[in-house]
Design a protein around this motif. Structure first.
Motif, short mmCIF file in Angstrom:
data_model
loop_
_atom_site.label_atom_id
_atom_site.label_comp_id
_atom_site.label_asym_id
_atom_site.label_seq_id
_atom_site.Cartn_x
_atom_site.Cartn_y
_atom_site.Cartn_z
N GLY B 38 0.81 -1.21 0.00
CA GLY B 38 0.00 0.00 0.00
C GLY B 38 0.84 1.25 0.00
O GLY B 38 0.43 2.29 -0.51
N GLU B 41 6.49 1.83 2.78
CA GLU B 41 7.34 2.45 3.80
C GLU B 41 6.86 2.18 5.22
O GLU B 41 7.16 2.93 6.13
CB GLU B 41 7.45 3.95 3.54
CG GLU B 41 6.12 4.65 3.50
CD GLU B 41 6.27 6.15 3.22
OE1 GLU B 41 7.34 6.59 2.79
OE2 GLU B 41 5.31 6.87 3.49
N GLU B 43 3.93 2.26 6.65
CA GLU B 43 2.91 3.09 7.29
C GLU B 43 1.51 2.49 7.24
O GLU B 43 0.71 2.73 8.13
CB GLU B 43 2.85 4.47 6.62
CG GLU B 43 4.07 5.34 6.86
CD GLU B 43 4.17 5.84 8.30
OE1 GLU B 43 3.18 5.80 9.04
OE2 GLU B 43 5.28 6.28 8.67
N CYS B 44 1.22 1.72 6.19
CA CYS B 44 -0.18 1.33 5.99
C CYS B 44 -0.50 -0.07 6.49
O CYS B 44 -1.66 -0.38 6.75
CB CYS B 44 -0.58 1.46 4.53
SG CYS B 44 0.03 0.14 3.46
N ALA B 131 -3.33 -0.25 15.13
CA ALA B 131 -3.04 1.15 14.79
C ALA B 131 -2.06 1.26 13.62
O ALA B 131 -1.97 2.31 13.00
CB ALA B 131 -2.51 1.91 16.00
N ASN B 133 -2.33 -0.48 10.90
CA ASN B 133 -3.01 -0.97 9.70
C ASN B 133 -4.09 0.02 9.28
O ASN B 133 -5.09 0.18 9.97
CB ASN B 133 -3.64 -2.34 9.98
CG ASN B 133 -2.59 -3.41 10.21
OD1 ASN B 133 -1.97 -3.46 11.28
ND2 ASN B 133 -2.36 -4.23 9.21
N LEU B 134 -3.86 0.67 8.15
CA LEU B 134 -4.81 1.68 7.68
C LEU B 134 -5.92 1.02 6.87
O LEU B 134 -5.66 0.16 6.04
CB LEU B 134 -4.11 2.72 6.81
CG LEU B 134 -3.03 3.56 7.51
CD1 LEU B 134 -2.35 4.48 6.50
CD2 LEU B 134 -3.64 4.37 8.65
#
Lengths: 734, 156
Positions: B38, B41, B43-44, B131, B133-134
Motif C-alpha cells: 500500500g 514504507e 505506514e499502511c 493502529a 493498519n490503515l
C-alpha cells in the motif's frame, strides 16, 4: 420467500477477499509483460525545450513513447478536451506526463527514468487559486430578488468566509492498469486494459479517442479494486492511455502500477475551496436571503470540475429554505495538478461553509444553534435554490432529532464505561485544562447525476437467465461498497428467489452493458432501479410461479424454448422530474439523502490537537438494502470526513505536493477514530428500488462542520478553515 | 543468495538478493499475492505478515533477515491452505459476518495483525494493536466488531 432486501446476506465477493485470493491489478502478470513508468514535469509552468535520452545510457530493452506516438487525438477525453495525454511543447503543472518508458525489469526501468533529461524554459506560474483570474467554469443560481431582501428594513446580515483544503482519496491500492495488445485476441489490432477503476466505459471512450480504434476493438476489464472514492473515476482514463501507448509500441503487455509517492504527487484530489456567505435574517432567526460566492481550485485542466462545481453550488445553502437565493460558483485555473472527483463531489466543501456559518449566525443573533436550524430546515413542500419543490422523503427534522437522542445515549454509555474501566483516564480528563465542546451539522445530498445527467447517460443494465438462476449484466463496479451484493439482493427480492441464485457477470465491457459510471451515489438508486425493472419484466415472461422450485422449472423451460434469455433495460426518467441546464432551474436530483452529525471534541491544552471523542451520525437513505453494508458506507464516509477536518493536509510548495507519503500525509488510524454511532433512517423514495436513495456520499458532507463547530464550542474561538491542525487551532486561540 | 523459509507451514527455498524485500519475495518468488503493497514504507500495514508469530511489515524486512524463520501469510490462515474448498478460519468468518472487508485491500494485513493480538484483548488493546493498519473504507467499526467476536471466542 426471498428474504433478500433488508437482510445482511453474505457479501458476494467476500470470501476471496478474506483468503487473499482476490486478484487486484498488481497481482496480475502476463507472459512477456513489461513495466511502465512516466517521465513527469519538474516545473509548474513553462515551455519544453528538449527531451533527451542520455546517449551514455544503455537503452536496449526499453520502449520509449512520447506524444508523437499517439495515433488518434492527444487528449484525455472527459468533459472538455483540454488535457493532453502527453505534453507536447509546454507543461502547465508539476508532475505533468511528458514521456513514457517501459522495460521488463523494474530496477532497470527506474535507472532509465533517471537518464531522461527534460530542459524547460520556466514561465511564471499561478499557484494560488484565491488570486487566480482565469475561470474554467462559472455557474449562477438565482431564486427571488436577493438584493431586495437584503435591503429590507430590520434585516440583520451575517457574513463569513470559509476555506477547505485539498484531500487525497487515499485508496490503499494505488492507481494501476495492465494494457494488452488485442481486444479478443492478441492479433486483432485492438487493445485490452485490465485495471483498478470505477468507470470502465469512461476508459473505453477515452481510449477510442486516443487510438482512433472503433468501440468493438477496445475492451476494458475492471479488476478487483482496492478503493476508489472518486480517485478512480476519471484518472484511470489517463493511466490506461499511457499503458496502451506502451503496449502498442512494444507489442507486449505493459503494467503501469503507481507507487504511493507518484500516486500522491500526480493524481487528482478534492478541490480546495473558499466560500463567502451573506445571510439576511429576520429578528427571530428566520432566514430570508442567502447570497453565496463559491470558488474551487480546479488545477491546470478541467477534468470533472464543471460537475463538481454544479453539485457544490446546488448544495451551497445547506438544507435550509430562504425566500431569495443567489449562488455564484466558479472554478479557477491554477498551475497545479488537476483536482477531480472525490466522494461528495463539491457538496462537502459548500456544506462545510453553510454549517459553520449557521453557528456564526446563531452566535451573532444570540440564538440557540439547534433552534435556529429547526426554524429554517427544509420540510416537505419547501423550495430549494434551484426552485425544486421537495415533494417526498424529506427527513431533515427527523435526522436532527434522532441524532441528538442517539448521541446522548452514546455519551451516557461511554461515560459509564469510562467510570467502570478507566478511572485514571477520567481523572486526567477532568483536570480542567482540557477544553471540550459539542458541535452539530445538518446536510443533504442529491442522489444520482445532477439535472438532466441521468437522461443523457441513458444507462443500461439487465439480466441473463441461467440454468439455476440469473446473472446480472451490469457495468457498475464493485469498489468495496457492495455493488454486487446489493444489486443481487434487489433482483432476488423482485424475482422472489434466494439471493444465492443471483450471480454477477464479470465487469468486462465485452460482456456487460454501459450502466453509467459508478459515482454520484447512483448505483443503488438509479442502476438498482433499472435492474428491478428488468427483474419485473423477466418475472412476467417466466409466468406464474410460487416458489424457488417453480422459478427453476420455468427458467429451464424458457431457456429450452429460446436458447438464451437476456433482458436489458434502460434508465427511465421518473415523469415528475423537470430540469433546465440553461437557467439552472428545476429538479436538480430525483431524491436527497438527509443527515445530521453530532461531534464531541476535546482540545489538548499543550499540543492543541483536537481529538474527537464521540461521533454520532443519523442518515436517511430511504431503505437500507443491506444494513451492514449501508452502515459500512456511513462509518467509512464519516471517518474520511473526520480525516479531512482534523488531519489531512496537502502541503503544496512550488505547485507540488511536499508531503507525498503516508508518513506525513496523515489519514486516521484506529487510534484517531472516535466511536461512531450510526442511526439509519428509512424514508422511502417512490422511484428508488424498495424506496432506496443514495448512501455513498452523504455521510462525508457533515463531519467537518460538526467538528469545527465543536472546536468553537470548546474554545470560544472561531475557526473558519480546515484542516483544523494544531497550528491552526493554536493561532485561533492565541 | 539461497535462503530457507517456512512459509505457511511448508519449507521453501528461494534464491534472491539478500536485501530483496520479504514482500517481493512472497509475491514474486512464491506467488503469494495475498500480501499487498500500500505504501512501501511501513505506514499502511497492508503487507503485514507474521514472522515467528510477530506481526511485521513485509515491505520493511529484507528476505535475508527471515532465513530459517516461520512466515505466515493470509493464504495460510484457512484450513487447507486457502484453496476454494478450504474451511475459513473463525477470524475470516467474523470479517465476513460483520462486513469488516469492503474493498479488501487492507484485509490480508488486518487479519494478520489481528491474529497477533493477545487472546483476551479489550477494545482499547484491539485499537492499539491495529493502529499500524490503515483502512480507508470501513471507519474501523466493523473491523473491531469482527476482531472482538473472534477474540471473545478465544476465551475459555
Amino acid at each position: 420467500m426471498a428474504k433478500a432486501v433488508g437482510h445482511n446476506v453474505p457479501r458476494a465477493e467476500g470470501r476471496e477477499k478474506v483468503t487473499g485470493e482476490a486478484r487486484y491489478v498488481d497481482d496480475l502478470t502476463f507472459p512477456g509483460m513489461l513495466h511502465g513508468r512516466t517521465v513527469r514535469s519538474t516545473i509548474a509552468r513553462g515551455r519544453i525545450l528538449s527531451v533527451e535520452l542520455d546517449p551514455q545510457f544503455d537503452w536496449s530493452g526499453f520502449t520509449v513513447v512520447d506524444h508523437k506516438d499517439i495515433p488518434g487525438k492527444n487528449v484525455v477525453a472527459m468533459i472538455v478536451d483540454d488535457q493532453p495525454l502527453l505534453a507536447v511543447d509546454r507543461v502547465r503543472h508539476q508532475a505533468e506526463p511528458i514521456a513514457l518508458l517501459a522495460h521488463a525489469d523494474r530496477a532497470r526501468l527506474a535507472e532509465g527514468l533517471a537518464h531522461v533529461h527534460v530542459r524547460y524554459e520556466a514561465e511564471p506560474a499561478q499557484l494560488d487559486f484565491e488570486s487566480a483570474s482565469q475561470v474554467l467554469k462559472e455557474i449562477a443560481i438565482r431564486r427571488g430578488d436577493v438584493d431586495a431582501v437584503f435591503a429590507r428594513p430590520g434585516v440583520t446580515v451575517v457574513e463569513g468566509t470559509y476555506r477547505t483544503g485539498a484531500q487525497e482519496q487515499l485508496y490503499i491500492e494505488c492507481n494501476g492498469v495492465v494494457a494488452l495488445p488485442g481486444a479478443a485476441n492478441p492479433d486483432d489490432g485492438g487493445i485490452s486494459v485490465h485495471g483498478s477503476m470505477q468507470c470502465p466505459y469512461y476508459v473505453v471512450r477515452a481510449l477510442c479517442v486516443l487510438t482512433g480504434l472503433p468501440r468493438e476493438k477496445v475492451r476494458v476489464v475492471q479488476t478487483t479494486t482496492g478503493g476508489g472514492f472518486g480517485g478512480k473515476e476519471e484518472y484511470p482514463s489517463l493511466i490506461a492511455g499511457h499503458a496502451v501507448l506502451l503496449a502498442r509500441k512494444s507489442g507486449r503487455p505493459v503494467k503501469m502500477m503507481y507507487e504511493r509517492h507518484e500516486d500522491l504527487v500526480a493524481t487528482t484530489k478534492r478541490h480546495p475551496s473558499i466560500v463567502r456567505h451573506r445571510t439576511a435574517l429576520a429578528k427571530d432567526g428566520t432566514i430570508l436571503g442567502i447570497d453565496v460566492d463559491l470558488r474551487l481550485d480546479g488545477g491546470a485542466y478541467i477534468t470533472l470540475s464543471p460537475v463538481v462545481l454544479s453539485r457544490a453550488a446546488i448544495h451551497a445553502t445547506g438544507p435550509y429554505r430562504a425566500e431569495a437565493v443567489r449562488i455564484r460558483g466558479r472554478v479557477m485555473m491554477t498551475n497545479t495538478p488537476p483536482n477531480g472527483a472525490f466522494r461528495g463531489f463539491g457538496a462537502p466543501q459548500s456544506q462545510f461553509a453553510a454549517e459553520v456559518h449557521m453557528d456564526r449566525i446563531a452566535g451573532e443573533l444570540g440564538l440557540d444553534p439547534i433552534a435556529l436550524r429547526k426554524k429554517n430546515l427544509f420540510r416537505t413542500g419547501d423550495v430549494t435554490a434551484t426552485g425544486q419543490v421537495l415533494k417526498d422523503s424529506v427527513a431533515a427534522h427527523e435526522v436532527l432529532d434522532r441524532a441528538l437522542a442517539r448521541h446522548e445515549l452514546a455519551v451516557r454509555a461511554h461515560n459509564k464505561k469510562m467510570r467502570a474501566h478507566n478511572k485514571k483516564e477520567r481523572a486526567h480528563n477532568e483536570d480542567g485544562a482540557t477544553q471540550r465542546g459539542t458541535g452539530i451539522a445538518l446536510f443533504f445530498h442529491g442522489s444520482g447525476f445532477t439535472g438532466g445527467g441521468e437522461v443523457k447517460l441513458a444507462s443500461k443494465a439487465g439480466l441473463a437467465l441461467t440454468k439455476g438462476g440469473v446473472q446480472l449484466l451490469v457495468g457498475s463496479t464493485e469498489i468495496g461498497q457492495g455493488t454486487r451484493t446489493m444489486h443481487a439482493q434487489i433482483v432476488a427480492e423482485t424475482l422472489g428467489i434466494p439471493y444465492e441464485r443471483v450471480e454477477t457477470a464479470d465487469p468486462d465491457t465485452a460482456r456487460v452493458p454501459d450502466s453509467g459510471p459508478t459515482v454520484a451515489s447512483r448505483t443503488c438508486m438509479v442502476v438498482g432501479k433499472i435492474l428491478q425493472r428488468a427483474a419485473e419484466k423477466l418475472r412476467a415472461e417466466l409466468g406464474d410461479y410460487d416458489d424457488e422450485r417453480g422459478f427453476v422449472k420455468r427458467a429451464r423451460r424458457l431457456l429450452a424454448d429460446r436458447g438464451t434469455v437476456e433482458i436489458i433495460e434502460e434508465y427511465q426518467k421518473p415523469g415528475d422530474i423537470v430540469w433546465s441546464d440553461e437557467t439552472y432551474e428545476g429538479d436538480a436530483y430525483g431524491a436527497y439523502a438527509w443527515g445530521c452529525n453530532v461531534a464531541d471534541v476535546e482540545i489538548d491544552p499543550i499540543t492543541y490537537q483536537a481529538r474527537c471523542t464521540q461521533f454520532t451520525t443519523a442518515i436517511d437513505i430511504g431503505k437500507a438494502i443491506h444494513p451492514i453494508l449501508a452502515e459500512g458506507q456511513i462509518e467509512g464516509g464519516t471517518l474520511q470526513g473526520i480525516g479531512w477536518a482534523l488531519y489531512e493536509d496537502v502541503v503544496m510548495r512550488d505547485g507540488k505536493m511536499q508531503n507525498a507519503s503516508l508518513t506525513n500525509y496523515i489519514i486516521p488510524t484506529t487510534l484517531d477514530t472516535p466511536p461512531i454511532a450510526v442511526e439509519i433512517i428509512e424514508h422511502p423514495y417512490a422511484n428508488g428500488p424498495f424506496g432506496a436513495k443514495g448512501v455513498g456520499e452523504c455521510p462525508i458532507d457533515g463531519p467537518a462542520a460538526a467538528l469545527v463547530n465543536a472546536i468553537r464550542a470548546a474554545t470560544g474561538k472561531r475557526l473558519d478553515a480546515i484542516p483544523a491542525t494544531p497550528e491552526r487551532i493554536m493561532k485561533a486561540i492565541a | 543468495m539461497k535462503l530457507k523459509l517456512h512459509v505457511n507451514g511448508k519449507k521453501k527455498s528461494v534464491e534472491v538478493p539478500p536485501m530483496k524485500r520479504l514482500l517481493d519475495t512472497l509475491r514474486e518468488e512464491l506467488a503469494l499475492t495475498g500480501t499487498k503493497e500500500g505504501c512501501g514504507e511501513g505506514e499502511c500495514g497492508a503487507c503485514t505478515v507474521l514472522v515467528d508469530g510477530t506481526a511485521v511489515n513485509a515491505c520493511l524486512v529484507p528476505t535475508c533477515q527471515v532465513d530459517g524463520c516461520d512466515v505466515q501469510t493470509v493464504e495460510g490462515i484457512a484450513r487447507g491452505g486457502g484453496k476454494q474448498a478450504a474451511r475459513l478460519h473463525r477470524l475470516q468468518r467474523a470479517f465476513l459476518e460483520h462486513g469488516a472487508a469492503q474493498c479488501g485491500i487492507c484485509t490480508p494485513g488486518m487479519l494478520m495483525a489481528a491474529l497477533a493480538l493477545p487472546k483476551h484483548a479489550a477494545l482499547d488493546e484491539i485499537r492499539a494493536g491495529l493502529a499500524g493498519n490503515l483502512c480507508r473504507c470501513t471507519g474501523y467499526m466493523k473491523i473491531y466488531d469482527a476482531v472482538a467476536q473472534f477474540l471473545d471466542g478465544e476465551r475459555p
